[in-house]
Design an enzyme around this catalytic site. Sequence first.
Site, PDB file in Angstrom:
ATOM      1  CB  CYS A  82      24.426 -29.799   2.379  1.00  0.00           C
ATOM      2  SG  CYS A  82      23.911 -30.146   0.812  1.00  0.00           S
ATOM      3  CG  ASN A 107      17.685 -16.724  -8.983  1.00  0.00           C
ATOM      4  OD1 ASN A 107      16.864 -16.205  -9.571  1.00  0.00           O
ATOM      5  ND2 ASN A 107      17.963 -16.349  -7.759  1.00  0.00           N
ATOM      6  CG  HIS A 142      18.114 -21.497  -3.465  1.00  0.00           C
ATOM      7  ND1 HIS A 142      19.215 -21.989  -4.004  1.00  0.00           N
ATOM      8  CD2 HIS A 142      18.054 -20.109  -3.169  1.00  0.00           C
ATOM      9  CE1 HIS A 142      19.688 -20.812  -4.470  1.00  0.00           C
ATOM     10  NE2 HIS A 142      19.247 -19.863  -3.967  1.00  0.00           N
TER      11      HIS A 142
END
Length: 120
Positions: A6, A79, A92
């Site tokens: 973030c 993942n 991600h």
Amino acid sequence: MTCIFCNIKEVILENNLAFAFYDKFPVNKGHLLIIPKRHVEEYFELTNEERTAIDVLLMEGKTLLDKTYEPDGYNIGINCGKAAGQTVFHVHVHLIPRYNGDMEDPRGGVRGVIPKKRIY
């Protein structure tokens, strides 16, 4: 707990809902991570619009990496959850350039997440 993704400042590509940056622990040169701007833990929690924004950056990332590094192929991976190996709980997408000779026998590709199952 503060999310490291973030607070990323080294943005390489960006659109209104997602951005891309180079992985700090790359598998190969040019390894990009593409993430939503909104803090979301897993891919399956993304909105349709966020998935589209990420997909757009995957394509833009490939174009950039093709020009910059001239890879011979790519792996794309996500993942989802601790059991799948996720360690940063902000979704991600890995865009990993692959190069001829970067491993002796690349057959099986992403199946290598369980090494004994890679070659079949």
